[in-house]
Design an enzyme around this catalytic site. Structure first.
Site, PDB file in Angstrom:
ATOM      1  N   GLY A   1      43.466  41.278  52.774  1.00 53.76           N
ATOM      2  CA  GLY A   1      43.953  39.971  53.191  1.00 53.76           C
ATOM      3  C   GLY A   1      43.032  38.890  52.657  1.00 53.76           C
ATOM      4  O   GLY A   1      43.169  37.728  52.993  1.00 53.76           O
ATOM      5  N   ASN A   2      42.079  39.297  51.802  1.00 51.84           N
ATOM      6  CA  ASN A   2      41.071  38.378  51.278  1.00 51.84           C
ATOM      7  C   ASN A   2      41.692  37.476  50.188  1.00 51.84           C
ATOM      8  O   ASN A   2      42.035  37.962  49.112  1.00 51.84           O
ATOM      9  CB  ASN A   2      39.921  39.219  50.717  1.00 51.84           C
ATOM     10  CG  ASN A   2      38.801  38.372  50.160  1.00 51.84           C
ATOM     11  OD1 ASN A   2      39.037  37.310  49.589  1.00 51.84           O
ATOM     12  ND2 ASN A   2      37.585  38.846  50.338  1.00 51.84           N
TER      13      ASN A   2
ATOM     14  N   ASP B   1      37.794  49.204  46.610  1.00 47.68           N
ATOM     15  CA  ASP B   1      36.742  49.593  47.545  1.00 47.68           C
ATOM     16  C   ASP B   1      35.418  49.346  46.843  1.00 47.68           C
ATOM     17  O   ASP B   1      35.281  49.619  45.650  1.00 47.68           O
ATOM     18  CB  ASP B   1      36.885  51.065  47.942  1.00 47.68           C
ATOM     19  CG  ASP B   1      36.115  51.352  49.228  1.00 47.68           C
ATOM     20  OD1 ASP B   1      36.266  50.589  50.199  1.00 47.68           O
ATOM     21  OD2 ASP B   1      35.343  52.320  49.266  1.00 47.68           O
ATOM     22  N   SER B   2      34.471  48.796  47.579  1.00 46.50           N
ATOM     23  CA  SER B   2      33.198  48.485  46.936  1.00 46.50           C
ATOM     24  C   SER B   2      32.043  48.647  47.910  1.00 46.50           C
ATOM     25  O   SER B   2      32.256  48.798  49.114  1.00 46.50           O
ATOM     26  CB  SER B   2      33.224  47.055  46.379  1.00 46.50           C
ATOM     27  OG  SER B   2      33.356  46.123  47.419  1.00 46.50           O
TER      28      SER B   2
ATOM     29  N   LYS C   1      27.861  34.891  38.932  1.00 50.20           N
ATOM     30  CA  LYS C   1      27.965  36.212  39.566  1.00 50.20           C
ATOM     31  C   LYS C   1      29.213  36.943  39.062  1.00 50.20           C
ATOM     32  O   LYS C   1      29.160  38.135  38.758  1.00 50.20           O
ATOM     33  CB  LYS C   1      27.995  36.063  41.092  1.00 50.20           C
ATOM     34  CG  LYS C   1      28.047  37.418  41.789  1.00 50.20           C
ATOM     35  CD  LYS C   1      28.165  37.346  43.298  1.00 50.20           C
ATOM     36  CE  LYS C   1      28.539  38.726  43.850  1.00 50.20           C
ATOM     37  NZ  LYS C   1      28.887  38.713  45.266  1.00 50.20           N
TER      38      LYS C   1
ATOM     39  N   HIS D   1      29.927  43.871  39.657  1.00 49.72           N
ATOM     40  CA  HIS D   1      30.742  45.079  39.707  1.00 49.72           C
ATOM     41  C   HIS D   1      32.226  44.725  39.790  1.00 49.72           C
ATOM     42  O   HIS D   1      33.047  45.302  39.102  1.00 49.72           O
ATOM     43  CB  HIS D   1      30.317  45.923  40.916  1.00 49.72           C
ATOM     44  CG  HIS D   1      30.238  45.155  42.205  1.00 49.72           C
ATOM     45  ND1 HIS D   1      29.594  43.943  42.305  1.00 49.72           N
ATOM     46  CD2 HIS D   1      30.756  45.396  43.442  1.00 49.72           C
ATOM     47  CE1 HIS D   1      29.698  43.487  43.536  1.00 49.72           C
ATOM     48  NE2 HIS D   1      30.406  44.348  44.253  1.00 49.72           N
ATOM     49  N   ARG D   2      32.570  43.706  40.621  1.00 51.57           N
ATOM     50  CA  ARG D   2      33.976  43.335  40.787  1.00 51.57           C
ATOM     51  C   ARG D   2      34.511  42.715  39.508  1.00 51.57           C
ATOM     52  O   ARG D   2      35.613  43.024  39.073  1.00 51.57           O
ATOM     53  CB  ARG D   2      34.122  42.373  41.968  1.00 51.57           C
ATOM     54  CG  ARG D   2      35.549  42.194  42.437  1.00 51.57           C
ATOM     55  CD  ARG D   2      35.643  41.562  43.811  1.00 51.57           C
ATOM     56  NE  ARG D   2      35.041  42.406  44.826  1.00 51.57           N
ATOM     57  CZ  ARG D   2      33.830  42.203  45.360  1.00 51.57           C
ATOM     58  NH1 ARG D   2      33.094  41.176  44.997  1.00 51.57           N
ATOM     59  NH2 ARG D   2      33.349  43.030  46.257  1.00 51.57           N
TER      60      ARG D   2
END
Ligand code: IMP
Length: 201
Positions: A12-13, A70-71, A178, A183-184
């Protein structure tokens, strides 16, 4: 995948939804809450398992293609902790501050050269619940755990994650910077490449 088809996202982000929407331009990304889908239980022991569990759950209950990520943080001197429980390392209702304090506590006395760590992000895109060939993209960001917090930006473990490329904590980086290192950001880039390759087939 057919064009102009909706994809349900197991999140929901709004920030994540926007980033993924920018990549999958022709496919409206809709949060699972809009279909009344509850959050899946993350029972996996790896990031990839949990991303698959979440995507499959959303695909099943919304009956359409689904995407999930997933992180978390992996610290070598803690045998990979906090890993898949990064969001709840200090307890189910723990705050970011409590989680990072637990990492600092567990690393007390560990010298700098043994404080190596990395952020991991896995993104899974499934065409349907029983898709045997989901797209799996992954990004890794290597760094080190500091001895105290620095900076105000970001979230989670950013204040204690040392970024070698910029010689500062991740929470001291501007968000745009960033995104180019994280990673994202890397997982999203890989998702773009894999998705475009699949679409061209
Ligand atoms: P999620 O799977 O994206 O919800 O992330 C799980 C947890 O990993 C978060 O609650 C944070 O504690 C941690 N985490 C993931 N990505 C980051 C990041 O970019 N910076 C700091 N912490 C992160």
């Amino acid at each position: 995948m057919n064009q102009h088809k909706n994809i349900v996202i197991a999140s929901g982000n709004p920030g994540k939804i926007k980033e993924i929407q920018a990549i999958l331009k022709d496919y409206p990304i809709i949060p699972q809450s809009e279909f009344g889908v509850s959050e899946a239980e993350e029972t996996g022991t790896t990031f990839v398992e949990n991303a698959i569990i979440k995507a499959r759950h959303a695909a099943e209950h919304a009956n359409m293609a689904a995407i999930a990520d997933d992180s978390g943080l992996v610290v070598d001197a803690l045998q990979g902790e906090p890993g898949v429980i990064s969001a709840r390392y200090a307890g189910t209702r723990a705050t970011d501050e409590e989680n990072l304090r637990k990492v600092l506590r567990n690393l007390e006395g560990v010298p700098e050269d043994q404080r190596t760590a990395r952020f991991i992000c896995v993104i899974v895109l499934m065409r349907r619940q029983h898709d045997p060939m989901p797209i799996i993209a992954q990004g890794v960001w290597e760094g080190r755990i500091l001895e105290q917090s620095f900076g105000e930006n970001g979230f989670g473990y950013d204040p204690i994650f040392w970024v070698p490329e910029y010689q500062c904590a991740s929470a001291e980086l501007e968000p745009q910077v960033k995104n180019t290192l994280s990673h994202r950001g890397k997982a999203l880039k890989m998702l773009t490449e894999l998705f475009n390759h699949r679409a061209a087939q």
